[in-house]
Design a protein around this motif. Structure first.
Motif, mmCIF file in Angstrom:
data_model
loop_
_atom_site.group_PDB
_atom_site.id
_atom_site.type_symbol
_atom_site.label_atom_id
_atom_site.label_comp_id
_atom_site.label_asym_id
_atom_site.label_seq_id
_atom_site.Cartn_x
_atom_site.Cartn_y
_atom_site.Cartn_z
ATOM 1 N N ILE A 1 56.800 43.859 28.047
ATOM 2 C CA ILE A 1 55.440 44.130 27.539
ATOM 3 C C ILE A 1 55.416 45.469 26.794
ATOM 4 O O ILE A 1 54.798 45.599 25.735
ATOM 5 C CB ILE A 1 54.425 44.159 28.714
ATOM 6 N N GLU A 2 56.108 46.466 27.345
ATOM 7 C CA GLU A 2 56.134 47.786 26.696
ATOM 8 C C GLU A 2 56.784 47.703 25.318
ATOM 9 O O GLU A 2 56.342 48.353 24.365
ATOM 10 C CB GLU A 2 56.893 48.783 27.585
ATOM 11 N N GLU A 3 57.827 46.879 25.222
ATOM 12 C CA GLU A 3 58.504 46.767 23.925
ATOM 13 C C GLU A 3 57.616 46.059 22.910
ATOM 14 O O GLU A 3 57.541 46.477 21.748
ATOM 15 C CB GLU A 3 59.835 46.019 24.100
ATOM 16 N N ILE A 4 56.917 45.001 23.353
ATOM 17 C CA ILE A 4 56.004 44.307 22.426
ATOM 18 C C ILE A 4 54.922 45.269 21.941
ATOM 19 O O ILE A 4 54.559 45.295 20.772
ATOM 20 C CB ILE A 4 55.313 43.109 23.124
ATOM 21 N N MET A 5 54.390 46.075 22.872
ATOM 22 C CA MET A 5 53.236 46.905 22.536
ATOM 23 C C MET A 5 53.626 48.284 21.999
ATOM 24 O O MET A 5 52.750 49.093 21.676
ATOM 25 C CB MET A 5 52.347 47.070 23.780
ATOM 26 N N VAL B 1 57.873 54.711 27.415
ATOM 27 C CA VAL B 1 57.774 55.043 28.838
ATOM 28 C C VAL B 1 58.313 56.455 29.067
ATOM 29 O O VAL B 1 59.381 56.799 28.549
ATOM 30 C CB VAL B 1 58.583 54.022 29.670
ATOM 31 N N PRO B 2 57.593 57.283 29.845
ATOM 32 C CA PRO B 2 58.104 58.640 30.134
ATOM 33 C C PRO B 2 59.458 58.574 30.825
ATOM 34 O O PRO B 2 59.737 57.655 31.598
ATOM 35 C CB PRO B 2 57.039 59.225 31.072
ATOM 36 N N ARG B 3 60.280 59.549 30.513
ATOM 37 C CA ARG B 3 61.658 59.548 31.021
ATOM 38 C C ARG B 3 61.695 59.583 32.561
ATOM 39 O O ARG B 3 62.534 58.957 33.185
ATOM 40 C CB ARG B 3 62.374 60.767 30.443
ATOM 41 N N ARG B 4 60.769 60.329 33.163
ATOM 42 C CA ARG B 4 60.760 60.408 34.628
ATOM 43 C C ARG B 4 60.503 59.017 35.230
ATOM 44 O O ARG B 4 61.112 58.643 36.228
ATOM 45 C CB ARG B 4 59.676 61.386 35.102
ATOM 46 N N ALA B 5 59.596 58.271 34.594
ATOM 47 C CA ALA B 5 59.288 56.930 35.094
ATOM 48 C C ALA B 5 60.523 56.033 35.008
ATOM 49 O O ALA B 5 60.787 55.219 35.917
ATOM 50 C CB ALA B 5 58.143 56.327 34.289
ATOM 51 N N GLU B 6 61.303 56.189 33.928
ATOM 52 C CA GLU B 6 62.513 55.364 33.794
ATOM 53 C C GLU B 6 63.511 55.685 34.908
ATOM 54 O O GLU B 6 64.161 54.791 35.455
ATOM 55 C CB GLU B 6 63.141 55.599 32.419
ATOM 56 N N ILE C 1 54.150 49.602 36.636
ATOM 57 C CA ILE C 1 52.987 49.200 35.850
ATOM 58 C C ILE C 1 53.401 49.239 34.378
ATOM 59 O O ILE C 1 54.435 49.830 34.049
ATOM 60 C CB ILE C 1 51.768 50.124 36.078
ATOM 61 N N VAL C 2 52.605 48.597 33.532
ATOM 62 C CA VAL C 2 52.922 48.661 32.106
ATOM 63 C C VAL C 2 52.741 50.109 31.649
ATOM 64 O O VAL C 2 51.666 50.673 31.796
ATOM 65 C CB VAL C 2 52.017 47.716 31.294
ATOM 66 N N PRO D 1 49.840 55.837 28.436
ATOM 67 C CA PRO D 1 48.645 54.990 28.362
ATOM 68 C C PRO D 1 48.946 53.639 27.714
ATOM 69 O O PRO D 1 49.813 53.535 26.848
ATOM 70 C CB PRO D 1 47.679 55.803 27.505
ATOM 71 N N CYS D 2 48.227 52.637 28.184
ATOM 72 C CA CYS D 2 48.434 51.277 27.669
ATOM 73 C C CYS D 2 47.110 50.782 27.104
ATOM 74 O O CYS D 2 46.140 50.619 27.845
ATOM 75 C CB CYS D 2 48.917 50.389 28.824
ATOM 76 N N LYS D 3 47.075 50.579 25.790
ATOM 77 C CA LYS D 3 45.832 50.114 25.157
ATOM 78 C C LYS D 3 46.105 48.838 24.388
ATOM 79 O O LYS D 3 47.165 48.693 23.786
ATOM 80 C CB LYS D 3 45.296 51.182 24.195
ATOM 81 N N GLY D 4 45.112 47.957 24.363
ATOM 82 C CA GLY D 4 45.254 46.720 23.596
ATOM 83 C C GLY D 4 45.952 45.633 24.365
ATOM 84 O O GLY D 4 46.163 45.734 25.583
ATOM 85 N N ASN D 5 46.316 44.580 23.637
ATOM 86 C CA ASN D 5 46.961 43.423 24.261
ATOM 87 C C ASN D 5 48.269 43.107 23.537
ATOM 88 O O ASN D 5 48.401 43.392 22.348
ATOM 89 C CB ASN D 5 46.040 42.200 24.189
ATOM 90 N N PRO D 6 49.214 42.503 24.248
ATOM 91 C CA PRO D 6 50.509 42.222 23.596
ATOM 92 C C PRO D 6 50.423 41.119 22.540
ATOM 93 O O PRO D 6 49.749 40.124 22.754
ATOM 94 C CB PRO D 6 51.403 41.794 24.767
#
Lengths: 358, 123
Positions: free
Chosen positions: A79-83, A87-92, A152-153, A282-287
């Protein structure tokens, strides 16, 4: 001797899940194996029609309890790649830590079940006792032992404090020490070797042609590991796929045993390199668009195909789990084996019917 | 957004898949999507050295698709699954469960995928 068809499963003492294989046997030698699926199919892919793409994270986590974290990571990465979300490095890094902890507890669970399959209950108990350390880490850091729900996305919803990291390192070190104490038993014990060496052989060519995945593929000498795609923080971690050449049950169990120790090392590397920063973007919109993502689960390569058309519901979520890929290789391992070896061979692919019948 | 994608047709399907096999590609799986108007996209995924190649085939769902299980045996489970999920018929399947891989005889509705369809009742 006349041929007989013996049903293996769907209810069998060695399998907690309903896998059914019809075994055509002559005397006590298996001639052919025919799979039957569908006893617990849940239609999770169809839930994409009525669960929006955020809620689908909880759905995909329930494809399989044992690798729940890695399922949600794969889904979120797609989903992240589509949108176009970075992603923050710490989250990875945090995702990597939890995913390798999942691989550790999955392999320890399997090693115990495998020992139990050939009647070595003391060894079963030891592996599961060690596994509890990892489950305790999951519980303390995410609030749940199995379905961790941290992804989470855009990132993750939980963080690790320095104190938690120190405690994880100490627990992982203790687990490694305890695993090494029983290394001689799982790798060199007479009973273990007698029940697994030369049993259920899958050649390198068969494994490749039949689309095997994960330790089943690597146990037959093919160095394929999706972590080489460098997703999450694997681009900064030092590791090589673990490969064994013999293609038998012993080789597959050795791969998993060695991968347990490798995962511990990767957890330590990821904690050592854990950067500061945000937990989620932040995640905005739809894929909108199509994507294929692949990750390495404990059982092997997992592939997600997703298609969105700018609505909150995805048009399609297709999940190819590793056990689904390992069923055809299993059908190649069973012919010409003894009936008594069937449970050991079936267990050697680490079958997850929950994944297969998603 | 799918990389390494090659569009193919029903006629070229088996030939293209055979080329993949000759090239030493490992079959990963196929993905199928209902794209409306009675059509579906089937994407065949192949892997070599962790690089994915995808063959995209658009099919009419009421017309049979040649099975590739003769080339890649492992395709039999996926094709049987697609028969259950999308009511797409595959010709030449090496082991055809007849839309009963997941479902029992008495089930008349396909409960799994986007294109829920009623099966014909047994006579």
């Amino acid at each position: 001797m006349a041929r007989t068809i013996i049903p293996f499963g769907p209810q069998h003492p060695v399998l907690p899940e309903p896998l059914h294989v019809k075994l055509v046997v002559e005397d006590e030698i298996v001639l052919e194996a025919i799979p039957a699926l569908g006893y617990v199919h849940r239609g999770l892919e169809k839930l994409a029609e009525i669960r929006d793409y955020h809620q689908m994270i909880q759905v995909v986590e329930r494809v399989c309890g044992i690798c729940s974290n890695i399922h949600s990571m794969c889904y979120c990465q797609g989903i992240e790649e589509i949108m176009g979300i970075e992603v923050p490095r710490r989250a990875e890094y945090l995702r990597t830590i939890w995913s390798e902890l999942h691989r550790m507890h999955s392999h320890l669970l399997w090693l115990g079940l495998f020992a139990d399959a050939f009647g070595f209950e003391a060894l079963f108990m030891q592996f599961w006792r060690i596994r509890e350390r990892i489950m305790d880490i999951n519980e303390a850091t995410t609030g749940s032992r199995v379905i961790t729900s941290v992804n989470i996305v855009g990132g993750v919803r939980q963080d690790l404090t320095p104190e938690m990291c120190s405690w994880i390192l100490s627990e992982v070190d203790t687990a490694v020490k305890e695993i090494k104490e029983i290394q001689n038993t799982i790798l060199n014990d007479y009973t273990v070797c007698a029940r697994t060496k030369g049993v259920g052989v899958l050649t390198k060519e068969q494994a490749y042609d039949l689309g095997a995945a994960g330790p089943t593929l690597r146990g037959s000498g093919v160095a394929s590991d999706m972590r080489l795609l460098k997703y999450a923080a694997f681009d900064k971690l030092d590791f090589e796929p673990i490969v064994e050449q013999d293609g038998d049950c012993y080789a597959r169990s050795t791969v998993r045993f060695r991968e347990t120790l490798q995962s511990a090392e990767l957890v330590k590397q990821a904690i050592a390199g854990l950067p500061q920063g945000d937990l989620a973007a932040p995640c905005k919109g739809n894929p909108e668009g199509e994507i294929i993502t692949r990750v390495e689960q404990p059982r092997g390569e997992c592939l997600y195909y997703m298609k969105g058309s700018g609505k909150k519901f995805l048009d399609r979520v297709r999940i190819r789990t590793p056990t689904f890929a390992n069923v055809p290789p299993l059908l190649a391992m069973l012919p010409n084996c003894e009936l008594a070896d069937v449970p050991v061979i079936i267990l050697s692919i680490d079958p997850c019917i929950s994944c297969t019948e998603r | 957004m799918i990389e390494n994608q090659i569009d193919i047709t029903l006629e070229s399907l088996v030939g293209e898949v055979s080329k993949m096999k000759s090239d030493g590609q490992r079959m990963v799986t196929f993905s199928c999507t209902d794209i409306g108007d009675g059509q579906a996209d089937i994407i065949y995924h192949f892997d070599k050295n962790e690089v994915l190649t995808n063959l995209r085939l658009t099919v009419d769902m009421d017309k049979p698709v040649p099975s590739i299980s003769g080339v890649y045996f492992a395709a039999l489970l996926i094709e049987n699954e697609l028969q259950d999920q999308f009511d797409i018929k595959f010709d030449g399947l090496v082991l055809d469960f007849g839309r009963k891989l997941y479902l029992d005889d008495e089930v008349t509705i396909i409960p799994m995928c986007n294109n829920t369809k009623a099966m014909k009742p047994k006579k």
